[in-house]
Design an enzyme around this catalytic site. Structure first.
Site, PDB file in Angstrom:
ATOM      1  N   SER A 325       3.354  74.331  66.746  1.00 46.55           N
ATOM      2  CA  SER A 325       4.764  74.033  67.027  1.00 46.55           C
ATOM      3  C   SER A 325       5.126  72.714  66.363  1.00 46.55           C
ATOM      4  CB  SER A 325       4.979  73.879  68.529  1.00 46.55           C
ATOM      5  OG  SER A 325       4.429  72.652  68.985  1.00 46.55           O
ATOM      6  N   ASP A 326       6.377  72.550  65.979  1.00 47.19           N
ATOM      7  CA  ASP A 326       6.819  71.218  65.587  1.00 47.19           C
ATOM      8  C   ASP A 326       6.651  70.317  66.816  1.00 47.19           C
ATOM      9  OD1 ASP A 326       7.811  69.033  64.246  1.00 47.19           O
ATOM     10  OD2 ASP A 326       9.535  70.084  63.423  1.00 47.19           O
ATOM     11  N   CYS A 327       6.650  68.999  66.597  1.00 45.82           N
ATOM     12  CA  CYS A 327       6.211  68.118  67.668  1.00 45.82           C
ATOM     13  C   CYS A 327       7.182  68.107  68.842  1.00 45.82           C
ATOM     14  CB  CYS A 327       5.928  66.741  67.109  1.00 45.82           C
ATOM     15  SG  CYS A 327       4.545  66.901  65.961  1.00 45.82           S
TER      16      CYS A 327
END
Ligand SMILES: *[C@@H]1O[C@H](CO)[C@@H](O)[C@H](O)[C@H]1NC(C)=O
Ligand SMILES: *[C@@H]1O[C@H](CO)[C@@H](O)[C@H](O)[C@H]1NC(C)=O
Ligand SMILES: *[C@@H]1O[C@H](CO)[C@@H](O)[C@H](O)[C@H]1NC(C)=O
Ligand SMILES: *[C@@H]1O[C@H](CO)[C@@H](O)[C@H](O)[C@H]1NC(C)=O
Ligand SMILES: *[C@@H]1O[C@H](CO)[C@@H](O)[C@H](O)[C@H]1NC(C)=O
Ligand SMILES: *[C@@H]1O[C@H](CO)[C@@H](O)[C@H](O)[C@H]1NC(C)=O
Ligand SMILES: *[C@@H]1O[C@H](CO)[C@@H](O)[C@H](O)[C@H]1NC(C)=O
Ligand SMILES: *[C@@H]1O[C@H](CO)[C@@H](O)[C@H](O)[C@H]1NC(C)=O
Ligand SMILES: *[C@@H]1O[C@H](CO)[C@@H](O)[C@H](O)[C@H]1NC(C)=O
Length: 814
Positions: A325-327
């Site tokens: 996932s993106d952060c």
């Protein structure tokens, strides 16, 4: 090696790298010592039993080793491994692992990368939007190889992990986008080739398109013909990650930011624009990771979308790797989107959708409760973890000390080498674009241009030359320093900084104009105008820059001195005022040119390198800002007066077209050999050689004759298109051949034209070459229909290269 890892203070991470925008990650600004724990799994010299686990045994298959390790872990140990700061498992001798490294255009500042002795710096290549302008896939591959060599060297010195979350291959669909600079531009084919070539360079593969030495006849596969290898390499030099999947493309506009954005995208646009580079990254690049984005797509957060992650990436494209996932993109599913009622639901949704790793801490904090509540099963955890560990094994993270690895010999001396620094220079000069050159003013005569005024806020640019997601460069050659190699330089900023609110130093600038042989104005943008978290609102130069340019150019014209305007920026700027101004002879776009930017610029201004770059995005006029940034449609809409986006669809005026760029020499291209007509039978016959009955192959042909290319799989049939390209000038140079197709006019919703293949070639003065493109009609000419299906239509296709045209008629129903 170094027995300590430093974790950045969270403020530092936030300041340098705002990808972790919400910064929910708990970073403790402390040095971590592992006491008597090994730094590397399966290391020598510790409890010998650590090495004796089957998961450490390199004679076994990776699958068996993964199963062995996962089988030894408790549920709570497993859960702590599904986040970017993965915990260690001390009882098995497995140290913690930081998954988050960045290497967009060089090893970059990021949580897992520590620039310190013995490796305080790394080679900083130009920002990607500039490198894309070279249209040279060999160059992109070479840069990937250099970056992975430096990444490995840092790992061997205990200063980095091996999983790099680069490149960013989202389509640059709106000129205001703050992260457009990170991408290879607006065209799906360009972005696809960039992705595959760079990823292969990072992960350990050669770009197979072209051999390096140029024969007089080049066989150029239009792409994915030779390069296709549907599984990634077994062993990885470093692991790359293509991001952000999908339809991300904006930071904040009209009160909405990426963390709240619901991208409304048609299946047609998704298929032939937004997803195209990701498909190529997986299938042609063999990437080992995809990152899902912050935004929702048609209501569903991308990281919780089973159809995207499992059906598309894993099953259809067959990713050999993991999905991250993106952060904090998992946290916002609940916190911002309220898409899931509880944190446990959010965690269950993403893992069931096919996510494997959470950048952030959310899964580590909520997965146990989700299992206790029966929302998630341990099988979901095991599946994700197996993919993660498998990538770690392919990297050699369970092969003991790094010295045991085939890249174990790479040390500090492999970083910032002369060769890598020269490649940074080469990348900048291959990519810089000559936009205007009235009367052939450039190149400057070395003999007659001994003194130069360098005017504008970027004259001493250093950090600004890197763009975002940068590392600490080996050194800088600023524009002033680069030009000083050729003569005396009077550098005057004109105003305080790039925002240029007032022209405090205009008088000083006008003063030096009188005493020099030529004037170079260096203007543009920096991270105060465009960056992650910040889109532009205007396409004009900031503040008083335009006035500075016009005033100085008029003063120079009064003295009969030539004026060159150099624009440093990532996203395009409306510089029509300079394009049309008779007092300005030449204009160069230099992107954010990296650590050697000043040297590359000087070599081009003085003719030691002949520019051949082409703009990888449309340069729109200021009036484009009336278009909503939130409108994701690629195609125009007459009713709503929406002009559409990118050269494929945009119907409005441009300042410079996609692919525009000049040279100090001239080239002439013509078609010498290409078929005039292709009959459907031919495609069918081609199939017939594989199967006995061509008409029973699920070959969909409707009455108006179009071919469903996904079902028909007719990509075995290719045609040769041969061009003759001549350098008609008196100077050697590189020429970018852009082969476009214009589809039959009867096809509704199709692009005006689209890139089918491209290649950069080099020609001596007066030299001519034949270049052969292999075109696979079913792959390269097919178009995506409204409902997302790729079909090949009957009709007349006009192939164009430069000013040359060739008509190709496809008759599918006979
Ligand atoms: C590693 O696996 C191979 C193949 O199964 C086996 O022959 C060998 O004994 C194992 N090595 C160790 C150190 O256990
Ligand atoms: C590379 O060169 C070799 C030897 O000259 C040739 O056989 C091969 O086809 C070339 N590959 C490509 C992709 O051009
Ligand atoms: C494709 O992958 C296989 C397995 O990793 C490898 O042996 C082969 O060399 C690769 N082929 C190409 C063209 O990269
Ligand atoms: C660049 O630095 C030099 C030396 O410090 C200074 O004289 C000059 O004005 C500066 N130029 C710009 C554009 O800031
Ligand atoms: C730019 O200079 C102005 C003064 O003209 C100053 O107020 C502003 O803070 C500066 N901006 C940056 C980003 O340094
Ligand atoms: C060009 O320079 C001349 C001479 O200084 C000036 O009169 C004219 O206004 C300038 N043109 C533009 C478009 O600025
Ligand atoms: C075009 O715009 C009109 C007016 O806003 C809208 O009703 C229509 O649905 C749009 N067409 C498409 C294909 O999006
Ligand atoms: C493409 O890039 C490679 C690597 O830098 C370089 O050797 C080659 O000359 C470039 N090709 C052209 C045509 O400029
Ligand atoms: C390409 O065309 C030029 C001009 O017509 C001709 O002189 C040259 O021989 C041709 N080159 C090749 C390789 O056929």
């Amino acid at each position: 090696m170094a027995p300590l890892w430093i974790v950045f203070a969270s403020g530092m991470v936030l300041m340098l790298l705002s990808s972790c925008f919400l910064n929910l990650i708990h970073n403790d600004a402390t040095l971590r010592f592992f006491g008597n724990q090994p730094t590397y799994a399966c290391a020598d010299g510790f409890l010998s039993s650590f090495k004796e686990f089957p998961f450490c045994n390199t004679s076994l298959s990776i699958g068996d080793r993964v199963d062995d390790l996962v089988g030894r872990l408790t549920l709570s140990e497993k859960i702590q491994l599904l986040v970017s700061e993965a915990a260690g498992v001390p009882r098995l001798g497995v140290p913690p692992y930081q998954w988050w490294q960045e290497a967009l255009h060089g090893v970059a500042v990021s949580p897992g990368v520590h620039f310190m002795a013995p490796i305080p710096a790394a080679t900083s290549f130009p920002q990607v939007i500039l490198t894309a302008a070279s249209f040279n896939a060999t160059l992109w591959n070479e840069i990937g190889k250099a970056v992975s060599t430096e990444g490995r060297a840092m790992y061997n010195s205990g200063l980095s992990g091996l999983t790099f979350w680069s490149p960013n291959i989202n389509i640059f669909r709106d000129p205001r986008w703050g992260r457009g600079q990170e991408t290879p531009g607006e065209d799906p084919l360009l972005a696809s080739r960039y992705a595959a070539s760079y990823v292969k360079g990072l992960q350990d593969g050669d770009y197979e398109g072209i051999n390096g030495t140029e024969p007089s006849v080049i066989s150029t596969p239009a792409f994915s013909q030779v390069v296709t290898n549907r599984t990634g390499p077994k062993r990885l030099k470093v692991s790359a990650c293509c991001k952000h999947f999908t339809a991300y493309d904006m930071e904040n506009s009209g009160g909405t930011d990426a963390f709240h954005f619901n991208a409304q995208v048609t299946v047609q646009d998704l298929e032939d624009t937004y997803n195209a580079p990701f498909k190529a990254c997986v299938q042609d690049g063999g990437v080992s990771c995809i990152m899902c984005s912050y935004n929702r797509l048609n209501g569903v957060p991308t990281c919780a979308d089973y159809n995207l992650l499992t059906n598309t990436i894993q099953q259809k494209w067959r990713l050999d790797g993991y999905i991250v996932s993106d952060c904090d993109a998992v946290a916002i599913i609940n916190d911002y989107f309220h898409y899931a009622p509880t944190p446990e639901d959010a965690v269950s949704e993403v893992l069931k959708a096919g996510l494997d790793l959470n950048c952030g801490t959310y899964i580590a904090r909520h997965a146990q409760k989700a299992i206790d509540e029966g929302k998630l099963s341990e099988v979901n955890i095991d599946e994700a973890l197996s993919k993660l560990v498998s990538v770690q094994m392919r990297l050699g993270l369970f092969d003991g000390n790094p010295q045991n690895h085939r890249y174990g010999m790479l040390g500090p001396e492999a970083v910032c080498t002369n060769e890598h620094q020269h490649l940074a220079l080469e990348a900048a000069r291959q990519s810089i674009v000559l936009l205007k050159n009235e009367g052939g003013l450039l190149p400057l005569s070395k003999k007659n241009t001994r003194t130069l005024a360098l005017i504008g806020p970027h004259g001493n640019a250093s950090d600004a030359m890197l763009g975002n997601y940068a590392g600490i460069p080996c050194k800088f050659i600023t524009p002033t320093q680069g030009l000083q190699a050729y003569g005396t330089v009077f550098s005057e900023p004109g105003c305080m900084n790039v925002s240029c609110e007032e022209l405090q130093f205009l008088d000083e600038a006008l003063e030096v104009v009188k005493k020099v042989d030529a004037i170079v104005l260096i203007v543009g943008l920096d991270e105060n105008q465009e960056k992650e978290g910040h889109d532009r609102k205007s396409l004009l130069l900031p503040g008083q820059q335009e006035t500075l340019v016009i005033t100085v150019a008029a003063a120079a014209a009064a003295e009969n001195h030539p004026v060159i305007v150099v624009v440093m920026c990532g996203g395009p700027v409306d510089i029509s005022f300079a394009k049309d101004n008779v007092n300005i002879s030449s204009i160069l776009w230099i992107g954010y040119p990296g650590e050697a930017g000043g040297e590359a610029l000087a070599q081009i201004l003085y003719g030691d390198y002949n520019p051949g770059g082409r703009v990888p995005v449309t340069w729109y006029p200021q009036e484009f800002v009336k278009v909503s940034m939130l409108d994701m449609h690629m195609r125009p809409n007459e009713t709503s007066e929406y002009p559409g986006r990118t050269y494929r669809f945009y119907t409005g005026k441009t300042v410079y077209d996609f692919g525009y760029g000049k040279s100090f020499t001239t080239f002439l291209s013509s078609f010498v050999l290409a078929p005039g007509t292709i009959y459907g039978k031919k495609l069918v016959r081609q199939l017939a050689s594989f199967q006995t009955s061509p008409f029973s192959l699920g070959f969909v042909r409707d009455s108006t004759s179009k071919l469903d290319v996904e079902d028909a799989s007719c990509d075995h049939y290719n045609i040769d298109v041969t061009l003759n390209v001549t350098n008609t000038g008196n100077r050697e140079g590189s020429h970018v051949l852009l082969l476009y197709a214009k589809p039959p006019t009867s096809v509704k919703g199709s692009p005006k034209k689209y890139l089918v293949a491209f290649e950069r070639i080099h020609l001596q003065a007066k030299e001519s070459k034949n270049v052969v493109f292999w075109i696979v009609p079913c792959r390269d000419l097919a178009l995506v229909q409204g409902e997302g299906k790729k079909v090949l239509y009957s009709g007349v296709y006009t192939l164009t290269v430069d000013k040359a045209e060739h008509s190709l008629v496809l008759i599918l129903d006979s």
